[in-house]
Design a protein around this motif. Structure first.
Motif: not given
Length: 201
Positions: A11-23, A36-39
């Motif tokens: 679970l991760t912050d829905p507003d996490l930086d997109e670069m980190l999400v892609n990594q 990986l769930v934006k929740l």
């Protein structure tokens, strides 16, 4: 782990930086059972999870798991971002849970149980002024027989096993109160449900 028979939901912050999400998605790509769930939540109900929030992993596996949770034992293991699990812990935990909630004499699993890790290791950084040095520190083994630590804390439920009240709010019931609130599981006293068990005895 010594088994791949599990799903890892991150679970991760829905507003996490997109670069980190892609990594993170790139790191998780070889593992279809990693999600990986934006929740932001304390608990995930697979039967109510909004699949549009899942940005990595094979969604079909989540759907299958949600369906199977209606007839099989569902285990939910807690792991915070700065924690780790021993190499064979999940397999050991799965075996213990099945033996407890579904003994050979029973055709159908029943109830619920909490499993805790009794022994764990803590890494302590050496302080150098106001900063820590990544490469220096010491490893400490701790034994906690009187309360449950959060890494590896697992709630296992058989179908229809939820019998707790809303005020208890398992599985986010305070981990340091579990050993005082619930009896210990064990064949000696025939307690096989609504109890807690510690590994590494």
């Amino acid at each position: 782990q010594t088994t791949v028979d599990f799903l890892w939901v991150i679970l991760t912050d829905p507003d996490l930086d997109e670069m980190l999400v892609n990594q993170m998605k790139q790191l998780m790509a070889p593992y279809p059972h990693f999600f990986l769930v934006k929740l932001v939540a304390q608990e995930v109900d697979l039967n109510e999870l909004d699949l549009s929030l899942v940005v990595s992993g094979d969604v079909n596996l989540l759907i299958q798991a949600a369906h199977m949770s209606k007839s099989k034992i569902l285990m939910q293991t807690r792991l915070d971002a700065d924690d780790g699990l021993a190499f064979g812990l999940l397999e050991q935990m799965q075996t213990t849970t099945i033996e407890t909630l579904q003994p050979e004499s029973s055709k159908r699993p029943a109830g619920w149980m909490i499993t805790c890790v009794k022994k764990h290791y803590e890494w302590h950084y050496e302080l150098h002024g106001n900063r820590t040095e990544d490469l220096t520190g010491w490893l400490k083994q701790s034994v906690t027989p009187t309360f449950c630590i959060t890494p590896g804390l697992t709630l296992s439920e058989a179908p229809g096993g939820r019998t707790w009240t809303e005020t208890e709010q398992l599985p986010i019931y305070p981990h340091d109160r579990i050993a005082k609130r619930f009896p210990r599981c064990g064949p000696e006293d025939k307690i096989r449900t609504e109890c807690f068990h510690t590994l590494n005895e």
